[in-house]
Enzyme design. Sequence first.
Site, PDB file in Angstrom:
ATOM      1  N   GLY A 199       0.822  -1.203   0.000  1.00 20.33           N
ATOM      2  CA  GLY A 199       0.000   0.000   0.000  1.00 20.33           C
ATOM      3  C   GLY A 199       0.852   1.246   0.000  1.00 20.33           C
ATOM      4  N   GLY A 202       1.546   5.581   4.606  1.00 22.76           N
ATOM      5  CA  GLY A 202       0.545   6.151   5.492  1.00 22.76           C
ATOM      6  C   GLY A 202      -0.803   5.483   5.482  1.00 22.76           C
ATOM      7  CE  LYS A 205       2.926  -0.092   3.615  1.00 21.76           C
ATOM      8  NZ  LYS A 205       2.504   1.305   3.445  1.00 21.76           N
ATOM      9  CG  HIS A 421      -2.557  32.932 -12.667  1.00 21.25           C
ATOM     10  ND1 HIS A 421      -1.658  32.669 -13.665  1.00 21.25           N
ATOM     11  CD2 HIS A 421      -2.743  31.732 -12.026  1.00 21.25           C
ATOM     12  CE1 HIS A 421      -1.313  31.399 -13.642  1.00 21.25           C
ATOM     13  NE2 HIS A 421      -1.969  30.807 -12.644  1.00 21.25           N
ATOM     14  CD  GLU A 422      -4.606  31.324  -8.481  1.00 25.36           C
ATOM     15  OE1 GLU A 422      -5.401  30.368  -8.597  1.00 25.36           O
ATOM     16  OE2 GLU A 422      -3.374  31.195  -8.610  1.00 25.36           O
ATOM     17  CG  HIS A 425      -6.268  28.609 -12.623  1.00 28.93           C
ATOM     18  ND1 HIS A 425      -5.881  27.792 -13.656  1.00 28.93           N
ATOM     19  CD2 HIS A 425      -5.109  29.127 -12.094  1.00 28.93           C
ATOM     20  CE1 HIS A 425      -4.559  27.803 -13.761  1.00 28.93           C
ATOM     21  NE2 HIS A 425      -4.062  28.619 -12.820  1.00 28.93           N
TER      22      HIS A 425
END
Length: 613
Positions: A199, A202, A205, A421-422, A425
């Site tokens: 896996g 984190g 296991k 710019h943001e 998006h």
Amino acid sequence: MEPNQIKQKQLSLPVLLLCFLIATVIFNFFKKSETDPLVIMYSDFIEAVEKDQVAEVLIQEQNVYGRYKDGALFKTFAPSGADFVKKLENKKVKVAAKPREEAGWLMMLLVNWFPMLLLIGVWIFFMRQSPMGGGGKIFDLGKSKAKLLTPNDKTVTFENVAGIDEAKEELQEIIEFLKNPHKFTKLGGKIPKGVLLIGAPGTGKTLLARAVAGEAGVPFFSMSGSGFVEMFVGVGASRVRDLFVEGKKNAPCIIFIDELDAVGRHRGAGLGGGHDEREQTLNQLLVEMDGFETKEGVIIMAATNRPDVLDPALVRPGRFDRQVVVPRPDILGRKKILEVHTKNVPIDETVNLEVIARGTPGFAGAELENLVNEAALLAARQDKERVSQEDFEAAKDKVMMGAERKSAIISPEEKKITAYHEAGHALIAALTPGADPIHKVTIIPRGMSMGSTWQIPVEDVHTYPKDYLEGRLAILYGGRAAEAFKFGENKITTGAGNDIENATEVAEQMTTRWGMSKELGPIKYGNEHEHIFLGQTLAEGKRKYSEATAGVVDAEKKKFLDKAYAIAEKIIAENEKALEKLASALLEKETLNGAQVEAILKSVKPQNLTPNE
């Protein structure tokens, strides 16, 4: 008194005794008593005899001890063959003789051997206290460094493990065998010798292996794969042997090797030779796993996140013949994991763990534990009595996007470019059919970025359709397209560097791995994304196609990227007013959540992902 203090006290006692003994010897050697005779020259002694100043002498071989008539003592050394007895008799000096004293055997031993024995003792003492091989002692290098957890220790059970129910079910058989082995052996059945947990980092296991031991109530030996290999040849193999000997003594038990790939990589690599220490350790591990029977009650468990690098002999039937996949949890699993980690955390009524689980796709168990811890720390920093939903949201932002850099000094011009710019998006993400909903848009610097547009899927997704990926490419290019539209091509910035890198990676996967190019068809091209590691030749690392095909791959990749950028430019140009509203809102508030973005764009319709011809 603390255990460390007790140990230090025990260690300091022999050191103090040793120092006291050395100081005593030195003091006795150098001290000079007031009654010690004065050492004089032989010529002065003869002169004193001639002057009739000597009262009596004691001769012991060539040593002459005497007393003057005034009572003072002296000592001198007579040369061989010196004839001074007649002079003493002529001067009426009392003469006595004494034979040489034979030293006892104890004194001889002390004088001749004590310094060497002292040095050897000091060396052994300090060598036994010095760390060797990660905390062992010089005489225990070949001993196993495995940690032993007994049923009396604080145990972990399946109640402490959540979100991986399928893996727990697969391991129930191992628990049943450890509790009641006769149930299987009476029918001739054999339990697997080794269980390999596979896996991502984190996912739990190691915790799962400890839970198996806790459920079965048996001793649990835990050791890291790297703990076997040392700079000294043969140490690793010796530790493997010792580990299995200890396991058989404590049977039934579980031997757990964490990070198995550290010692179990492919043999016969061209790097490092064929007889290095790691390979000897692996060979010994293979021999030991063949050398014991399952009826002895020893189960070998191991964990790795790189099963592709393991030696085939290690994972064949008869060794690690059962592989249990420990996946990243889904939304239900994440909610259960959050419930486990918030048991001892006081949370208020505003906390909705289902919302938190939905907003953390791809998080493993360790990451969710860290999220809860960060939320608790944020609440404690504000002197709160309970952790609120707001604290969890702030912790999630910190974990996923990095901590806010409130002290960063940003010029108004740079802040304006970041806002557009943001906004680019966010605009394309909101208007692209099938795209993940917008969770948050911010122009506050976080981590290494100047701003972020954060999307979270409604539900866990395991496969992605082609139109979703094409929309994803357009969203990634939205920031650069907005900069170019608002400020001109000559004013574009480096802020889109990471977007371009991610878009190129997605396009490359679509072309060479996922078979989404009509020109190339459903064929995998090359091994560019496979890592070179010990046990595989260097020739396997790079592409396996011709230069002509490489040109076609590059051309198809560019087609995907050009189409995405054209779509981004089209959406930006057709929705200029919406872009301005988003940018203005970001400049004013700095952070917008999904609902605020949706309110600003409520009058804008989703776009058709077809670029302008």
